[in-house]
Design a protein around this motif. Structure first.
Motif: not given
Length: 324
Positions: A164-166, A175-176, A236-240, A245-249
């Motif tokens: 769920s966090d991802l 970042e959809p 790809a950029r957002g996935a890395m 750094a996690g979903k918030y950062l």
């Protein structure tokens, strides 16, 4: 230290070997497509990493040797824990896969057109892109702060699980595209046959052989990344970023800085950590997603910092031509 104004992309930074001439940025207004490897760009059929099949063959050979040795030991009256594990591995794998699937069936929230419709659509689009006859089942499970997703199967069923966090990175303000890339990555594991029972049984010994096994698993991750990239290259950029750094950062992560460090981080232990890892280390993985002219590095770090604006434009609009 390094310029990042877009004018130097496609060239190696000082101290690094120059990129091939056909990838240089000419500065003109015409569209001169680069020459990426087949299967590494969005319009292609996703490519399997070049090392995956050779390493899989090695893993299967080692698994067969392990079975022969275990059977021979049993006939000789030598019974030990490892002999029993090898002999009952087919049952252990089947039961484990069934239990994992059953857990999602009774505890997970299944993606449907009315529950997590965006995720359901992303799974269906990825499956269609890879030529699958039907999309796999997909579930959202409680993450409790963990960032993870995986794909597996049981019998003829295949399924994807997203923590769920991802899944939250798919929110409108985040970042959809990154979520679509990650889902494409997991569906890619299924499309590439990584979730097959016979595949997992055949490579069983690889789980206990550090270098060969970890290299095989890294090559499989690169293969799945190729699938994710073909579905949503801009994710790809957002996935890395979210993996690092996690979903918030995630929005604070500089993708190019991350990918550059695949080359600039030197020493024995960065190499050693990658050698024993079942996933490519994040910096090498980012570098592979940025440089689509070759398969991701498995054993030796990238020798140059590679940025090519034509590849980035080509990923955004593979139909071309484009004028500015």
């Amino acid at each position: 230290m390094y310029p990042d104004n877009g004018q130097n992309w496609g060239q190696a930074y000082p101290g690094h070997r120059q990129a091939p001439a056909q990838h240089q940025w000419s500065g003109g207004t015409g569209w001169n497509p680069p020459v990426p490897l087949p299967g590494l760009m969005p319009h292609d059929r996703p490519a399997r990493h070049s090392w995956e099949i050779p390493l899989l063959v090695a893993a299967i050979v080692l698994t067969v040797v392990a079975y022969v040795a275990a059977i021979a030991a049993l006939f000789l009256g030598v019974v030990s824990t490892w002999v029993l594990i090898v002999l009952i591995a087919p049952i252990l794998i089947a039961v484990g896969r069934g239990q994992l699937y059953g857990s999602q069936q009774v505890n997970g929230i299944k993606m449907t057109p009315t529950q997590f419709p965006d995720g359901y659509r992303m799974v269906a689009e990825a499956a269609a892109r890879f030529g699958m006859t039907e999309p796999p089942d997909a579930y959202v499970v409680l993450g409790n702060g963990r960032i993870n997703a995986f794909a597996s199967g049981h019998g003829f069923r295949r399924f994807v699980v997203v923590y769920s966090d991802l899944f939250e990175i798919g929110g409108e303000a985040r970042e959809p595209d990154a979520l679509a890339f990650i889902i494409g990555h997991e569906v890619g594991h299924i499309a590439a046959g990584h979730a097959s029972y016979w595949r997992q049984l055949g490579q069983f010994a690889a789980n206990y052989i550090p270098v060969v096994g970890s290299a095989l698993f890294r090559s499989m991750e690169y293969t799945a990344d190729n699938h994710g990239y073909c579905v949503r290259p801009q994710g790809a950029r957002g996935a890395m970023g979210v993996l690092g750094a996690g979903k918030y950062l995630v929005s604070n992560v500089g993708f190019d800085e991350l990918a550059d460090r695949a080359t600039t981080e030197r020493g024995f232990f960065p190499w050693f950590v990658n050698l024993l890892s079942g996933h490519p280390v994040l910096t090498w993985r980012a570098a592979a997603l940025r440089n689509r002219t070759r398969h991701g590095h498995l054993f030796v770090k990238p020798g140059q910092i590679y940025r090519d604006p034509q590849l980035l434009r080509y990923a955004a609009d593979p139909a071309g031509p484009v004028t500015r």
